[in-house]
Scaffold this active site. Structure first.
Site, mmCIF file in Angstrom:
data_model
loop_
_atom_site.group_PDB
_atom_site.id
_atom_site.type_symbol
_atom_site.label_atom_id
_atom_site.label_comp_id
_atom_site.label_asym_id
_atom_site.label_seq_id
_atom_site.Cartn_x
_atom_site.Cartn_y
_atom_site.Cartn_z
ATOM 1 N N GLY A 198 4.829 -1.866 -2.563
ATOM 2 C CA GLY A 198 3.723 -1.990 -1.602
ATOM 3 C C GLY A 198 2.774 -0.811 -1.705
ATOM 4 N N SER A 246 -2.012 -4.432 -6.559
ATOM 5 C CA SER A 246 -3.017 -5.498 -6.716
ATOM 6 C C SER A 246 -4.430 -4.945 -6.546
ATOM 7 C CB SER A 246 -2.796 -6.597 -5.690
ATOM 8 O OG SER A 246 -1.480 -7.028 -5.723
ATOM 9 N N ALA A 287 -5.340 -1.779 -6.906
ATOM 10 C CA ALA A 287 -5.622 -0.836 -7.999
ATOM 11 C C ALA A 287 -5.988 -1.598 -9.282
ATOM 12 C CB ALA A 287 -4.418 0.076 -8.241
ATOM 13 N N ASP A 299 -6.924 -0.245 0.896
ATOM 14 C CA ASP A 299 -6.228 0.031 -0.367
ATOM 15 C C ASP A 299 -7.212 0.048 -1.544
ATOM 16 O OD1 ASP A 299 -6.645 -2.648 0.185
ATOM 17 O OD2 ASP A 299 -4.614 -3.294 -0.286
#
Ligand code: MEV
Length: 323
Positions: free
Chosen positions: A108, A112, A114, A155
């Site tokens: 986690g 995805s 990155a 993210d």
């Protein structure tokens, strides 16, 4: 033909998960484990992808064929990023892509997002488009939303800017913070969590108990703002206390698990300042803030409680061209 290599960091959510999906802010830091993408123009009118660590070997499709967003998760993010880039810049070329994961996609840590950021950056480099962080963010965030349907984009921002960021839903505010390396110990709970599922779980709770849930989000928001200050001042003990408070609110949102609670208790019994879920919950990783002199004890306690240590440092550099 010309070959480009880029890399982007993974992330750890420090404060504010879930609330950040509903207009609040969060604190996120980039970690020194990276995703690397190598991209090459090829003569064949095809897209070829290899990502051996996530068992994608020899994936290929004709350029003329619509990308299949139902395929393997790893491929979906790559294809979505290619599609967004193609729509924006109208570029058509055969491509050969190789992805290397510097960390397990189970943790986690944002593999995805990155990957999506790497693809946009690599395409920009190979087609000579000068894109800044915000432009890369906008394209990669769209790609992530096209695949996942939900997410605040924190993210994606961490993968673009790196360092430690104060972030508000959808990238309305992205503020790089001056922060020292955080004295964190990270442990994987052993269970892979599915972020969209957990976001929807909290969404359901919010629909059922709107006032109560909104109050929890407001409390989290207050913690984020206080934590931002303590983080920049390097006041670790106080930051740890805020982490624990944030965690208690995540428990109220129903995203903790018995295993996470076991790990957190173990960290406290070994003298941690504070500990919490990092990310959506339901599994994945916890973060523990502790004085450096206690790290060894905390690590031992976490392993004894069944956690797997994830050795990463905070504040890593954002997306960059390697070669
Ligand atoms: C997941 O790592 C963090 C969440 O806040 C989702 C998001 O912000 O996209 C639960």
């Amino acid at each position: 033909m010309k070959k480009i290599t880029v890399s982007a960091p993974g992330k750890l959510m420090l404060f504010g998960e879930h609330a950040v999906v509903y207009g609040r802010s969060c604190l996120v830091t980039a970690v020194d484990s990276r995703i690397t993408v190598e991209i090459k123009k090829i003569d064949q009118q095809e897209v070829k992808i290899d990502a051996p660590q996530v068992k994608i070997n020899g994936y290929q499709r004709k350029l003329s064929v619509e990308a299949c967003l139902n395929s393997h998760k790893g491929v979906r993010f790559i294809e979505a990023a290619i599609e967004i880039f193609r729509k924006r810049y109208g570029l058509v070329n055969g491509l050969k892509i190789k992805v290397e994961n510097g960390f397990s996609s189970n943790y986690g840590l944002g593999s995805s997002s990155a990957i999506s950021v790497c693809i946009v950056k690599a395409l920009a480099e190979i087609f000579s488009k000068k894109l800044g962080c915000k432009q890369i963010f906008n394209l990669a965030y769209k790609a992530v939303l096209n695949v996942q349907g939900v997410g605040s984009g924190f993210d994606v921002a961490a993968a673009c800017w790196g360092g430690t960021l104060f972030y508000t839903t959808g990238g309305k505010k992205i503020v790089p913070l001056k922060a020292e390396r955080l004295p964190l110990v990270i442990a994987y709970s052993g269970n892979k969590a599915d972020t969209p599922t957990l976001i929807r779980k909290v969404q359901k709770l919010r629909l059922k108990r709107l006032n109560e849930t909104e109050k929890i989000f407001d409390k989290i928001e207050k913690i984020v703002k206080r934590a931002k200050k303590k983080l920049q001042e390097g006041k670790w003990e106080e930051l740890g206390e805020l982490m624990t408070k944030n965690h208690e609110l995540l428990v109220k949102l129903g995203v903790s698990t018995p295993k996470i609670e076991k790990l957190i208790s173990a960290a406290f019994s070994a003298g941690a300042f504070g500990a919490k879920i990092s990310g959506a919950g339901g599994g994945d990783c916890i973060i523990v803030l502790a004085g450096k002199e206690k790290h060894h004890l905390v690590e031992q306690a976490l392993v004894k409680a069944g956690g797997a240590l994830v050795p990463v440092e905070t504040g890593a550099e954002g997306v960059r061209r390697e070669k």
